[in-house]
Design an enzyme around this catalytic site. Structure first.
Site, mmCIF file in Angstrom:
data_model
loop_
_atom_site.group_PDB
_atom_site.id
_atom_site.type_symbol
_atom_site.label_atom_id
_atom_site.label_comp_id
_atom_site.label_asym_id
_atom_site.label_seq_id
_atom_site.Cartn_x
_atom_site.Cartn_y
_atom_site.Cartn_z
ATOM 1 N N SER A 188 4.152 20.810 -32.753
ATOM 2 C CA SER A 188 4.843 20.006 -31.757
ATOM 3 C C SER A 188 6.311 19.860 -32.140
ATOM 4 C CB SER A 188 4.146 18.648 -31.601
ATOM 5 O OG SER A 188 4.583 17.998 -30.430
ATOM 6 N N GLU A 316 -2.708 22.541 -23.597
ATOM 7 C CA GLU A 316 -1.746 21.701 -24.291
ATOM 8 C C GLU A 316 -1.611 20.300 -23.689
ATOM 9 O OE1 GLU A 316 0.032 22.060 -26.970
ATOM 10 O OE2 GLU A 316 0.158 24.202 -27.419
ATOM 11 N N HIS A 407 -3.289 19.745 -27.096
ATOM 12 C CA HIS A 407 -2.190 19.606 -28.046
ATOM 13 C C HIS A 407 -2.671 18.835 -29.276
ATOM 14 C CE1 HIS A 407 2.101 19.616 -28.918
ATOM 15 N NE2 HIS A 407 2.084 18.318 -29.160
#
Length: 502
Positions: A188, A316, A407
């Site tokens: 990230s 995600e 994610h």
């Protein structure tokens, strides 16, 4: 073998602890506390100390919303609870007597707003047992780490990362690691920082390989960053200068930042698409610290000598839409398709490409594409164009129907900190997920360690013609890039520095 091994670093002796078969050293300072006159400056190397310093506990977190240390309320930085001494790192080593083990330096994410290396999901012990020395760090986040502040260097959080990498170069051999074989890996915001590190002149020579996981594609121009910081400072009745903001403790800045986050969508016509993201911060592209956005610099060969592994998860953005209150409203869906899609009639292109999806599902796919998946794919294209070796992956495995391959799931698997029992206890777990997680995690971790060791993760390199991708599912496969539908939508788009739209 001493249960509390002592290692002499360049700054002084640290005492760690053997925990089963891994030596762990926590809370080693790599820079002086970023408080008082140093608060908005570049990091300063940690001063030497006499005697033996215990490295048994994680250092305090950097200033952020969840930090309760008294430094959060201090302007001077003169506190008694030690919470100012937050620029620390941690080392996990499987063999202190080893000569030149591969080194993996973890740079965690957290929307540029959160950062705490004590997070138990980022425990490096399991990874270290695979035969590498693992390092993690705290680095400045929020306004202290990433805001445009007149008189201060940009990207102070990334400068902290560079300071930690310099510490690794100077000291990691004493922990059994090889300073000539360092791999940075992160997810990230951490993955986007790694993309920046690839092309930053001050980071040259500090690592040999890089793994960028689920990098968001947001890098700000100075104008955009200045407009955001000015808006945050206005919440305090101040200007975004060192002189003005130094009068306020970190807690005041985090509160002002939170107030701006809550109304960011109101600025979309001026700030552009970043106003629809969860954070007002990203790396700033300037003329000194980060001269160009990563895609452009990589095309020109800025990191052709760095082995690069990059990829993303399949679903995600579902991490955000699956949260309570995360289901998008009609207004959010409209705003997203008005501001995030490439070219014209983005909504129509996504309807055509995904005819069976609901508006909410198309919203999720769009945000996955714009924020994470396509920036990652285009970075691989850029690295290949620049002559660098690059490999690509996608995580398609998931353990629950609610979040899918969302994610942040990837780093839980690589660190091995999501247990089969936790999976089994999830109310939406797939029937066989608890049996699958251990081999899936093992496959990913083995490939990451192989890459850190040899520079080759175990499948064919990526190139724009074949787009060879390692897909991690219950059984890993190697195949053409799975998200071809979205790739075509974004094929003509060029990711670059985000600027003010008006």
């Amino acid at each position: 073998m001493s249960l509390e091994p002592e290692i002499r670093t360049a700054a002084g002796v640290v005492r760690g602890r053997w925990e089963s078969d891994v030596a762990v050293f926590r809370g080693i300072p790599y820079a002086e506390p970023p408080v008082g006159a140093r608060r908005f400056g570049a990091p300063v190397p940690a001063q030497r100390w006499d005697g033996v310093r215990d490295a048994l506990e994680f250092g305090p977190p950097v200033p952020q919303v969840a930090h309760t240390g008294s430094v959060m309320s201090s302007v001077s930085g003169s506190v008694e609870d030690g919470s100012a001494d937050c620029l620390t790192l941690n080392v996990w080593s499987p063999d202190l007597g080893a000569v030149r083990l591969p080194v993996m330096v973890w740079i965690q994410g957290g929307t540029y707003l959160e950062n705490n290396s004590a997070n138990p999901h980022q425990n490096g012990a399991t990874l270290a047992r695979s035969g590498v020395v693992v390092v993690s760090m705290n680095y400045r986040v929020g306004a202290d780490g990433f805001a445009h502040i007149t008189g201060a260097p940009h990207n102070r959080g990334i400068l902290d990362q560079i300071a930690a990498l310099r510490w690794v170069q100077d000291n990691i051999a004493r922990f059994g690691g090889d300073p000539a074989n360092v791999t940075v890996f992160g997810e990230s915001a951490g993955g986007a920082c790694i993309a920046a590190l690839l092309v930053m002149p001050t980071a040259a020579g500090l690592f040999r390989r890089a793994i960028s996981q689920s990098m968001p594609g947001t890098y700000f121009s100075e104008r955009l960053a200045a407009a955001i910081s000015t808006t945050i400072a206005v919440q305090l009745g101040a200007k975004a200068t060192i002189r003005d903001l130094a009068r306020f403790p970190p807690r005041a800045l985090t509160d002002a930042t939170d107030a701006v986050i809550r109304k960011m969508p109101e600025f979309v016509d001026i700030w552009g698409p970043m106003a629809l993201t969860p954070t007002p911060f990203s790396p700033v592209v300037d003329t000194e610290v980060l001269p160009r956005a990563p895609w452009r610099a990589l095309v020109d060969g800025a990191a052709r000598d760095i082995d690069l592994l990059i990829g993303h998860t399949r679903d995600e953005y579902r991490l955000y839409t699956s949260r309570p209150g995360g289901e998008p409203t009609d207004a959010r869906i409209t705003a997203a398709f008005d501001h995030l899609t490439p070219g014209t009639d983005g909504s129509g292109r996504y309807r055509t490409a995904y005819p069976d999806a609901t508006p909410g599902q198309r919203f999720e796919v769009l945000n996955s594409d714009w924020l994470f998946r396509m920036p990652s794919l285009h970075l691989a294209d850029a690295a290949h164009a620049g002559g660098g070796p690059v490999w690509f992956y996608e995580l398609a495995w998931s353990f629950n129907s609610e979040q899918g391959a969302s994610h942040a799931l990837d780093f839980l698997l690589i660190f091995g900190t999501l247990s089969p029992d936790e999976v089994r206890a999830h109310p939406c777990a797939h029937p066989n997920a608890a049996n699958e997680i251990t081999p899936v995690a093992h496959h990913m971790r083995t490939d990451w360690v192989r890459f850190a060791t040899t520079g080759k993760p175990g499948w064919a390199p990526y190139d724009p013609q074949t787009r060879t991708t390692r897909v991690y599912d219950a059984e890993p496969t190697t195949q053409p890039y799975p998200e071809e539908t979205s790739r075509r939508i974004w094929s003509a788009h060029q990711f670059d520095t985000l600027d003010l739209t008006s």
